[in-house]
Design a protein around this motif. Structure first.
Motif, PDB file in Angstrom:
ATOM      1  N   SER A 158       0.818  -1.211   0.000  1.00 28.54           N
ATOM      2  CA  SER A 158       0.000   0.000   0.000  1.00 28.54           C
ATOM      3  C   SER A 158       0.854   1.264   0.000  1.00 28.54           C
ATOM      4  O   SER A 158       1.985   1.280   0.493  1.00 28.54           O
ATOM      5  CB  SER A 158      -0.939   0.026   1.202  1.00 28.54           C
ATOM      6  N   GLN A 159       0.267   2.305  -0.545  1.00 29.67           N
ATOM      7  CA  GLN A 159       0.888   3.620  -0.505  1.00 29.67           C
ATOM      8  C   GLN A 159       1.085   4.038   0.951  1.00 29.67           C
ATOM      9  O   GLN A 159       2.099   4.632   1.309  1.00 29.67           O
ATOM     10  CB  GLN A 159      -0.008   4.616  -1.242  1.00 29.67           C
ATOM     11  N   LYS A 160       0.135   3.676   1.797  1.00 30.99           N
ATOM     12  CA  LYS A 160       0.223   3.980   3.229  1.00 30.99           C
ATOM     13  C   LYS A 160       1.464   3.335   3.847  1.00 30.99           C
ATOM     14  O   LYS A 160       2.123   3.940   4.700  1.00 30.99           O
ATOM     15  CB  LYS A 160      -1.043   3.480   3.921  1.00 30.99           C
ATOM     16  N   ALA A 161       1.809   2.112   3.443  1.00 32.95           N
ATOM     17  CA  ALA A 161       2.991   1.437   3.979  1.00 32.95           C
ATOM     18  C   ALA A 161       4.259   2.188   3.593  1.00 32.95           C
ATOM     19  O   ALA A 161       5.142   2.412   4.436  1.00 32.95           O
ATOM     20  CB  ALA A 161       3.054  -0.017   3.498  1.00 32.95           C
ATOM     21  N   LEU A 162       4.361   2.603   2.322  1.00 35.23           N
ATOM     22  CA  LEU A 162       5.520   3.362   1.881  1.00 35.23           C
ATOM     23  C   LEU A 162       5.597   4.693   2.625  1.00 35.23           C
ATOM     24  O   LEU A 162       6.651   5.068   3.138  1.00 35.23           O
ATOM     25  CB  LEU A 162       5.469   3.614   0.373  1.00 35.23           C
ATOM     26  N   CYS A 163       4.486   5.396   2.720  1.00 34.30           N
ATOM     27  CA  CYS A 163       4.473   6.697   3.399  1.00 34.30           C
ATOM     28  C   CYS A 163       4.763   6.552   4.886  1.00 34.30           C
ATOM     29  O   CYS A 163       5.381   7.438   5.488  1.00 34.30           O
ATOM     30  CB  CYS A 163       3.134   7.398   3.163  1.00 34.30           C
ATOM     31  N   GLY A 164       4.351   5.439   5.483  1.00 36.06           N
ATOM     32  CA  GLY A 164       4.677   5.187   6.880  1.00 36.06           C
ATOM     33  C   GLY A 164       6.174   5.056   7.082  1.00 36.06           C
ATOM     34  O   GLY A 164       6.732   5.570   8.055  1.00 36.06           O
ATOM     35  N   LEU A 165       6.860   4.397   6.151  1.00 34.42           N
ATOM     36  CA  LEU A 165       8.318   4.301   6.228  1.00 34.42           C
ATOM     37  C   LEU A 165       8.956   5.673   6.042  1.00 34.42           C
ATOM     38  O   LEU A 165       9.893   6.036   6.745  1.00 34.42           O
ATOM     39  CB  LEU A 165       8.850   3.322   5.182  1.00 34.42           C
ATOM     40  N   VAL A 166       8.433   6.438   5.090  1.00 35.85           N
ATOM     41  CA  VAL A 166       8.960   7.776   4.844  1.00 35.85           C
ATOM     42  C   VAL A 166       8.825   8.639   6.100  1.00 35.85           C
ATOM     43  O   VAL A 166       9.735   9.377   6.457  1.00 35.85           O
ATOM     44  CB  VAL A 166       8.250   8.443   3.649  1.00 35.85           C
ATOM     45  N   SER A 167       7.712   8.521   6.786  1.00 37.44           N
ATOM     46  CA  SER A 167       7.465   9.376   7.954  1.00 37.44           C
ATOM     47  C   SER A 167       8.376   9.058   9.136  1.00 37.44           C
ATOM     48  O   SER A 167       8.475   9.843  10.069  1.00 37.44           O
ATOM     49  CB  SER A 167       6.000   9.276   8.393  1.00 37.44           C
ATOM     50  N   LEU A 168       9.066   7.919   9.107  1.00 42.36           N
ATOM     51  CA  LEU A 168       9.968   7.560  10.194  1.00 42.36           C
ATOM     52  C   LEU A 168      11.243   8.402  10.201  1.00 42.36           C
ATOM     53  O   LEU A 168      11.935   8.447  11.209  1.00 42.36           O
ATOM     54  CB  LEU A 168      10.351   6.069  10.110  1.00 42.36           C
ATOM     55  N   SER A 169      11.547   9.031   9.097  1.00 41.60           N
ATOM     56  CA  SER A 169      12.780   9.807   9.015  1.00 41.60           C
ATOM     57  C   SER A 169      12.476  11.297   9.126  1.00 41.60           C
ATOM     58  O   SER A 169      11.708  11.832   8.332  1.00 41.60           O
ATOM     59  CB  SER A 169      13.490   9.531   7.696  1.00 41.60           C
TER      60      SER A 169
END
Length: 178
Positions: A158-169
């Protein structure tokens, strides 16, 4: 986590930060959002906001769907797959193509992998995915939660999964689509 902690002696927060840098370093170089909308919101990482499964929810063929989800996650996190292949297994992949292209050929991204350890369907077209994030084959983020969605007949990261990883940084720029 035991392996990662035994070798690094870092807190869980430090492990998250290290993994985020390895995963997202290419995004900082390859993606930026030159627009200044002033209303950007930070997405909630998938790992902190799991959906509640609905009793009896799921696709008509759960075993086939689970196999396809695992395959999509393998392709998405495999450094040898092309950007085109990653676009095909990511929800809204065309929109997120610039972010995926940033990963191509980056040596830090090549060290990152993922292993799906569980899938739980929350609806006929959505699933929670539990996976271990690996760096050089060592688990650095065990039991990470992400999501998969069925889009155009294909189960995708999901796009949400990718964006969740992005938000960690904290250092990652705004990624178009997140």
């Amino acid at each position: 986590m035991v392996i990662a902690m035994a070798h690094t002696r870092h807190s869980r927060g430090a492990v998250w930060a290290a993994a985020a840098v390895l995963v997202l370093g290419p995004l900082a170089v390859g993606c930026s959002d030159d627009s200044d909308s002033g209303s950007a919101t930070s997405p909630t990482p998938a790992a902190t906001s799991p959906a509640s499964p609905t009793e009896g929810a799921g696709p008509a063929d759960p075993a086939a769907a689970e196999d396809q989800i695992e395959e999509s996650w393998d392709v998405f996190f495999d450094p040898s797959t092309t950007t085109e292949q990653k676009v095909a297994v990511l929800e809204n992949g065309e929109e997120l193509r610039p972010a995926l292209a940033a990963f191509s050929g980056d040596q830090n991204a090549a060290a990152v992998g993922a292993e799906v350890t569980g899938v739980e369907f929350t609806s006929p077209t959505e699933a929670e995915v539990t996976y271990d994030l690996l760096v050089d084959g060592v688990v650095v983020l065990p039991d990470t939660l992400g999501t998969a969605v069925e889009e155009d007949g294909v189960w995708k990261v999901s796009q949400k999964a990718l964006c969740g990883l992005v938000s960690l940084s904290n250092d990652a720029p705004s990624v178009p689509g997140c």
